[in-house]
Design a protein around this motif. Structure first.
Motif, PDB file in Angstrom:
ATOM      1  N   ALA A  37      48.378  53.051  38.657  1.00 42.79           N
ATOM      2  CA  ALA A  37      46.853  52.185  38.970  1.00 42.79           C
ATOM      3  C   ALA A  37      45.938  52.667  37.694  1.00 42.79           C
ATOM      4  CB  ALA A  37      46.499  52.561  40.152  1.00 42.79           C
ATOM      5  N   PHE A  76      50.685  36.490  47.556  1.00 42.17           N
ATOM      6  CA  PHE A  76      49.371  37.078  48.051  1.00 42.17           C
ATOM      7  C   PHE A  76      48.418  37.281  46.983  1.00 42.17           C
ATOM      8  CE2 PHE A  76      47.282  40.387  50.401  1.00 42.17           C
ATOM      9  CZ  PHE A  76      47.792  39.938  51.581  1.00 42.17           C
ATOM     10  N   LEU A  83      43.308  32.287  39.049  1.00 41.16           N
ATOM     11  CA  LEU A  83      41.773  32.200  38.649  1.00 41.16           C
ATOM     12  C   LEU A  83      41.272  32.784  37.394  1.00 41.16           C
ATOM     13  CD1 LEU A  83      40.225  31.604  42.538  1.00 41.16           C
ATOM     14  CD2 LEU A  83      40.207  29.988  40.425  1.00 41.16           C
ATOM     15  N   MET A  88      37.303  33.938  33.330  1.00 42.10           N
ATOM     16  CA  MET A  88      36.798  35.225  32.588  1.00 42.10           C
ATOM     17  C   MET A  88      36.380  34.695  31.098  1.00 42.10           C
ATOM     18  SD  MET A  88      39.030  38.526  33.181  1.00 42.10           S
ATOM     19  CE  MET A  88      38.349  39.574  31.671  1.00 42.10           C
ATOM     20  N   THR A 115      50.625  46.128  37.247  1.00 41.47           N
ATOM     21  CA  THR A 115      50.110  47.234  37.959  1.00 41.47           C
ATOM     22  C   THR A 115      50.590  47.208  39.441  1.00 41.47           C
ATOM     23  OG1 THR A 115      48.111  47.546  36.618  1.00 41.47           O
ATOM     24  CG2 THR A 115      48.382  48.957  38.408  1.00 41.47           C
ATOM     25  N   VAL A 116      50.242  46.063  39.858  1.00 46.46           N
ATOM     26  CA  VAL A 116      50.483  45.706  41.352  1.00 46.46           C
ATOM     27  C   VAL A 116      52.012  45.991  41.656  1.00 46.46           C
ATOM     28  CG1 VAL A 116      50.492  44.150  43.202  1.00 46.46           C
ATOM     29  CG2 VAL A 116      48.458  44.358  41.849  1.00 46.46           C
TER      30      VAL A 116
ATOM     31  N   MET B   1      45.452  37.938  54.218  1.00 44.26           N
ATOM     32  CA  MET B   1      45.107  38.270  52.827  1.00 44.26           C
ATOM     33  C   MET B   1      44.194  39.660  52.895  1.00 44.26           C
ATOM     34  SD  MET B   1      45.239  36.048  50.383  1.00 44.26           S
ATOM     35  CE  MET B   1      45.897  34.410  50.374  1.00 44.26           C
ATOM     36  N   ALA B   2      44.107  40.349  54.215  1.00 47.12           N
ATOM     37  CA  ALA B   2      43.178  41.441  54.307  1.00 47.12           C
ATOM     38  C   ALA B   2      43.946  42.593  53.736  1.00 47.12           C
ATOM     39  CB  ALA B   2      42.875  41.556  55.596  1.00 47.12           C
ATOM     40  N   HIS B   3      45.188  42.556  53.114  1.00 47.05           N
ATOM     41  CA  HIS B   3      45.909  43.670  52.728  1.00 47.05           C
ATOM     42  C   HIS B   3      45.725  43.659  51.271  1.00 47.05           C
ATOM     43  CE1 HIS B   3      47.476  42.945  56.394  1.00 47.05           C
ATOM     44  NE2 HIS B   3      48.200  43.871  56.603  1.00 47.05           N
ATOM     45  N   PRO B   5      46.650  44.900  47.729  1.00 43.44           N
ATOM     46  CA  PRO B   5      47.538  45.896  47.215  1.00 43.44           C
ATOM     47  C   PRO B   5      47.067  46.918  46.416  1.00 43.44           C
ATOM     48  CG  PRO B   5      47.651  43.814  46.196  1.00 43.44           C
ATOM     49  CD  PRO B   5      46.693  43.728  47.134  1.00 43.44           C
ATOM     50  N   ASP B   6      47.957  47.888  45.884  1.00 44.88           N
ATOM     51  CA  ASP B   6      47.414  48.965  44.978  1.00 44.88           C
ATOM     52  C   ASP B   6      47.314  48.378  43.665  1.00 44.88           C
ATOM     53  OD1 ASP B   6      47.786  51.335  46.471  1.00 44.88           O
ATOM     54  OD2 ASP B   6      50.053  51.254  46.529  1.00 44.88           O
ATOM     55  N   GLY B   7      46.487  48.882  42.811  1.00 46.97           N
ATOM     56  CA  GLY B   7      46.299  48.504  41.369  1.00 46.97           C
ATOM     57  C   GLY B   7      45.328  47.273  41.089  1.00 46.97           C
ATOM     58  N   VAL B   8      44.569  47.220  42.165  1.00 53.13           N
ATOM     59  CA  VAL B   8      43.720  46.215  41.938  1.00 53.13           C
ATOM     60  C   VAL B   8      42.081  46.337  41.964  1.00 53.13           C
ATOM     61  CG1 VAL B   8      42.767  43.797  42.884  1.00 53.13           C
ATOM     62  CG2 VAL B   8      44.852  44.176  42.792  1.00 53.13           C
ATOM     63  N   LEU B 154      36.321  43.632  45.968  1.00 56.61           N
ATOM     64  CA  LEU B 154      36.821  42.887  44.768  1.00 56.61           C
ATOM     65  C   LEU B 154      35.778  42.919  43.853  1.00 56.61           C
ATOM     66  CD1 LEU B 154      39.038  40.200  46.102  1.00 56.61           C
ATOM     67  CD2 LEU B 154      39.934  42.267  44.688  1.00 56.61           C
ATOM     68  N   SER B 158      35.280  44.900  40.002  1.00 57.31           N
ATOM     69  CA  SER B 158      35.048  44.438  38.783  1.00 57.31           C
ATOM     70  C   SER B 158      34.283  42.965  38.600  1.00 57.31           C
ATOM     71  CB  SER B 158      36.465  44.009  38.124  1.00 57.31           C
ATOM     72  OG  SER B 158      36.290  43.108  36.842  1.00 57.31           O
ATOM     73  N   ASP B 160      34.626  40.613  37.021  1.00 57.51           N
ATOM     74  CA  ASP B 160      35.496  39.330  36.693  1.00 57.51           C
ATOM     75  C   ASP B 160      36.082  38.921  38.047  1.00 57.51           C
ATOM     76  OD1 ASP B 160      35.264  40.362  34.087  1.00 57.51           O
ATOM     77  OD2 ASP B 160      37.224  41.509  34.258  1.00 57.51           O
ATOM     78  N   PHE B 161      36.110  39.752  39.065  1.00 59.29           N
ATOM     79  CA  PHE B 161      36.583  39.129  40.494  1.00 59.29           C
ATOM     80  C   PHE B 161      35.510  38.250  41.260  1.00 59.29           C
ATOM     81  CE2 PHE B 161      39.430  43.126  40.631  1.00 59.29           C
ATOM     82  CZ  PHE B 161      40.354  42.474  39.771  1.00 59.29           C
ATOM     83  N   GLN B 163      34.374  35.280  40.744  1.00 63.61           N
ATOM     84  CA  GLN B 163      35.055  33.907  41.139  1.00 63.61           C
ATOM     85  C   GLN B 163      35.944  33.767  42.213  1.00 63.61           C
ATOM     86  OE1 GLN B 163      33.179  31.165  40.756  1.00 63.61           O
ATOM     87  NE2 GLN B 163      31.718  32.375  39.550  1.00 63.61           N
ATOM     88  N   PRO B 164      37.059  34.718  41.745  1.00 62.59           N
ATOM     89  CA  PRO B 164      38.174  34.640  42.848  1.00 62.59           C
ATOM     90  C   PRO B 164      37.883  35.075  44.218  1.00 62.59           C
ATOM     91  CG  PRO B 164      38.743  35.789  40.593  1.00 62.59           C
ATOM     92  CD  PRO B 164      37.478  35.530  40.507  1.00 62.59           C
ATOM     93  N   VAL B 167      36.849  32.357  46.246  1.00 61.66           N
ATOM     94  CA  VAL B 167      37.791  31.145  46.454  1.00 61.66           C
ATOM     95  C   VAL B 167      38.695  32.178  47.598  1.00 61.66           C
ATOM     96  CG1 VAL B 167      40.048  30.047  45.768  1.00 61.66           C
ATOM     97  CG2 VAL B 167      38.206  30.431  44.291  1.00 61.66           C
ATOM     98  N   LEU B 168      38.767  33.537  47.582  1.00 66.92           N
ATOM     99  CA  LEU B 168      39.595  34.257  48.565  1.00 66.92           C
ATOM    100  C   LEU B 168      38.868  34.193  49.799  1.00 66.92           C
ATOM    101  CD1 LEU B 168      42.250  35.619  48.013  1.00 66.92           C
ATOM    102  CD2 LEU B 168      41.039  37.661  48.089  1.00 66.92           C
TER     103      LEU B 168
END
Lengths: 254, 207
Positions: A37, A76, A83, A88, A115-116, B1-3, B5-8, B154, B158, B160-161, B163-164, B167-168
């Motif tokens: 990560a 997911f 997006l 960006m 990463t994920v 979508m509440a889960h 993941p690692d790495g975000v 989110l 960052s 950058d997140f 806008q996404p 939508v989420l």
């Protein structure tokens, strides 16, 4: 799956990882996920994903299970990944009419995808085939509060019971002609289903609690443990540590 | 979508979520004496199993979270119940992640506990139709709360997140609708069959 079925599955998958102390697998999974990560260079991330993929292959689990997991993950993340390139700012890489995918956005998306997936591969390789009872025991020996582990172990046991209960109820609904749709009847039916399962579970909880008291339960049960920390664990631990250091080193220093 | 993941998420958000979830867990575990372990574990098992129900909503379908119903029935014990369900989902199915356990637990459990306990007294006293409405509103609010917290995690991670994340947030609307209706009907069922569930004396873990 029932506690027994999960234990049988864990025992039959075998592979070299099954010889490790469950604590080693838990610690290694956490260490590797945290390492992956924190990586940012795409080439280093690719190496990490390849390594995690190799570990998943070695784990001896069916590849179909892995494919299923990764596919679910991608579905997911789709909203996020599709997006980012378009939201960006940065030099456009690809233009679709009025919208443009920026290079920075595409690279960021790639970074997240790698990463994920790397983290998911690590969890799959080290923990997916671990018997949940052993996972709970390992967590207890690693310092997770006893009450939490006790609750976890009982949840593993009764999770299977209530999955079967829900499956039985939904099957009996289906043979009586229930077809779910977006309508009041469906929501009422599912509400009744949830209510019914809750009522049965509360009654079950009372019975289990009484049974535990009859057997002298006073707030503590032996949790037990599986596996011993041996030479294989030491070797595996060093390998994980070396891999983590190499990845972080390459990411920061190159 | 509440889960998630690692790495975000960023390390700071992961640590913050971990600390907040640990706070909720510590408060819940203090009340979780030996008499409540079986009950908490079995209800955690039910909510873990119920997340497998797929409810069609228009062209999409949703998996239930039932956070508010959990808050209504087991109060703050929702924190350990959600954590345990998330561990099992991460390990057995690969939903969510290890480093995000804290953030995800907090995002799902806090709104459930908050709105569940807020509605608890009224749901216990009121007649079935009003109690169903209150429970449905609590469920909708809890899903909105979870959506907001996921978006916040989110956005804080960052810029950058942003806008996404917006939508989420929209993707939670079908879940909000389904959860509100199903929780409402479930409470209606429980008021008819086992009304003592919602009485103050039955509240397993006081806030």
């Amino acid at each position: 799956m029932s506690v027994h079925a999960l234990a049988v599955r864990a025992a039959t998958i075998g592979g070299p990882l099954a010889r490790l102390d469950p604590r080693s697998r838990v610690l290694a999974a956490v260490a590797l996920v945290v390492t992956i990560a924190t990586l940012h260079r795409l080439d280093v991330l690719l190496c990490a994903v390849a390594g995690a993929g190799a570990l998943a292959l070695v784990s001896g689990q069916p590849l179909r299970a892995l494919g299923h997991r990764l596919l679910h993950l991608e579905g997911f993340m789709a909203a996020l990944l599709l997006l980012l390139p378009f939201t960006m700012p940065g030099a456009p890489l690809l233009t679709l009419g009025p919208i443009a995918a920026s290079e920075a956005g595409v690279l960021r998306s790639l970074d997240i995808v790698l990463t994920v997936n790397g983290c998911a591969l690590v969890v799959f390789a080290l923990l997916a085939a671990l018997d949940p009872v052993h996972l709970g025991q390992a967590c207890a020996r690693l310092g997770v509060p006893q009450r939490l582990v006790q609750t976890f172990l009982l949840t593993v046991r009764y999770g299977a019971v209530f999955r079967a209960e829900i499956r039985r109820l939904t099957e009996s609904m289906r043979v009586r002609g229930f077809a779910p749709g977006t309508n009041r009847h469906t929501f009422r039916t599912y509400g009744n289903l949830a209510g019914m399962v809750l009522v049965r579970s509360l009654e079950r909880a009372e019975r289990v609690d009484e049974a535990m008291r009859c057997r002298g339960y006073s707030g503590r049960l032996p949790i037990g443990h599986a596996g011993r920390f041996g030479r294989a664990d030491l070797l595996f631990g060093f390998a994980v540590l070396a891999a983590a250091c190499a990845l972080v080193g390459a990411d920061r220093l190159l | 979508m509440a889960h998630i993941p690692d790495g975000v998420l960023s390390p700071a958000v992961l640590a913050g979520g971990g600390i907040l979830a640990a706070g909720g867990l510590a408060a819940a575990l203090r009340h979780l004496d030996e008499a409540r372990i079986a009950r908490t574990a079995i209800l955690a098992a039910v909510f873990f199993a119920a997340s497998l129900i797929v409810v069609p909503v228009g062209p999409s379908s949703v998996h239930l979270l039932l956070g508010a119903l959990m808050g209504l029935v087991i109060g703050t014990a929702t924190f350990p119940a959600v954590l345990i369900a998330l561990v099992l989902q991460a390990v057995l199915f690969g939903f969510g992640g290890l480093t995000t356990l804290g953030v995800n637990t907090f995002n799902i459990a806090l709104p459930g506990v908050l709105f569940g306990l807020l509605a608890h007294g009224y749901v216990g006293r009121a007649q079935a139709p009003a109690a169903m409405l209150a429970a449905g509103a609590a469920a909708a609010a809890a899903v909105a709360g979870t959506a907001g917290l996921v978006a916040l995690a989110l956005i804080l991670s960052s810029a950058d997140f942003v806008q996404p994340a917006k939508v989420l947030g929209l993707t939670y609307l079908p879940l909000m609708l389904a959860e509100a209706l199903i929780t409402g009907f479930a409470v209606g069922f429980l008021k008819r069959v086992k009304p003592e569930i919602f009485l103050a004396s039955a509240r397993p873990v006081a806030a």
